[in-house]
Design an enzyme around this catalytic site. Structure first.
Site, short mmCIF file in Angstrom:
data_model
loop_
_atom_site.label_atom_id
_atom_site.label_comp_id
_atom_site.label_asym_id
_atom_site.label_seq_id
_atom_site.Cartn_x
_atom_site.Cartn_y
_atom_site.Cartn_z
CB SER A 1 26.56 39.63 53.59
OG SER A 1 26.43 39.16 52.28
NE ARG B 1 40.83 46.22 42.78
CZ ARG B 1 41.05 47.29 42.03
NH1 ARG B 1 41.53 47.16 40.80
NH2 ARG B 1 40.82 48.50 42.50
CG HIS C 1 29.13 34.86 39.58
ND1 HIS C 1 29.55 36.17 39.45
CD2 HIS C 1 28.18 34.67 38.64
CE1 HIS C 1 28.88 36.73 38.45
NE2 HIS C 1 28.05 35.85 37.95
CD GLU D 1 45.15 31.92 32.49
OE1 GLU D 1 45.47 32.60 31.50
OE2 GLU D 1 45.46 30.74 32.64
#
Ligand code: GAR
Length: 216
Positions: free
Chosen positions: A13, A91, A109, A142
């Site tokens: 989406s 991932r 996020h 990272e």
């Protein structure tokens, strides 16, 4: 026109929000390539529908994570991608992958990081009893869901919320702050100074989205 690559794993989406804004002319970017690590991702159907080039690159087809990431990086580079957008890509990318696109990999996020990093961020917020959560677009480093923050939107958590209802409320803002962030890159307005990201000329201090949305 900023050349972007979008990495997806599922529903897509947020990819759709990018496509819609490009088609509407509000986002000066072109999606050169979508990469899905999941052959069943609905995002692939969205690409077909909108004539967006899409490749499926599966982890299990490569002996190591490094080889898998190299394949993704090569595909993106072969299309001249300047900004890599993680839009529900589940991932963690290695330092080596990130070094191919320095400060040019961004992620959406569904929380106000550094709260509720990792999986099921919305459920984490409900279970914790948070009264506000939201979403963040950040530069990927990272760390997991913790790189320098570009923009955040605050969303209230209601007493009757469950994971689904909160996710839906947050998602509406995801679909605005992600295209907005890409547009700021397209306009060359994103300045990264260590952990701090400054958007040149943006209006800061407004709720619920800071810096303020311009046209998304
Ligand atoms: C979105 O809510 C995104 O913020 C989240 O996955 C969903 C993907 O939805 N990403 C993460 O949790 C990353 N840690 P979509 O496929 O419909 O864009």
């Amino acid at each position: 026109m900023l050349k972007i690559g979008v990495l997806v794993s599922g529903r897509g989406s947020n990819l759709q929000a990018l496509i819609d804004n490009i088609e509407r002319g509000t986002l000066q970017a072109s999606i050169e390539l979508v990469v899905s690590d999941n052959p069943k991702a609905y995002a692939i159907e969205r690409c077909k529908k909108h004539g967006v080039r899409c490749e499926v690159i599966r982890r299990k087809e490569y002996p190591t994570k490094e080889d898998f990431e190299e394949a993704i990086a090569r595909s993106l580079q072969s299309k001249g991608v300047e900004l890599v957008v993680l839009a529900g890509f589940m991932r963690i990318l290695s330092k080596r992958f990130l070094s191919y696109f320095p400060e040019r990999v961004i992620n959406i996020h569904p929380s106000l990081i550094p709260a509720f990093q990792g999986l099921h961020a919305q459920k984490q917020a409900v279970d914790f009893g948070a009264k506000f959560s939201g979403c963040t677009v950040h530069i990927v480093d990272e760390s997991v869901d913790a790189g320098p923050i570009i923009i955040q939107a605050v969303v209230p958590v209601l007493p009757e919320d469950d994971e689904d209802s909160l996710s839906e409320r947050i998602l509406k803002f995801e679909h605005r702050i992600l295209p907005q962030s890409v547009q700021w890159f397209a306009e060359g307005r994103v300045k990264v100074q260590g952990r701090r990201v400054l958007i040149a000329g943006a209006k800061y201090g407004e709720l619920p989205v800071n810096p303020a949305l311009e046209k998304f």
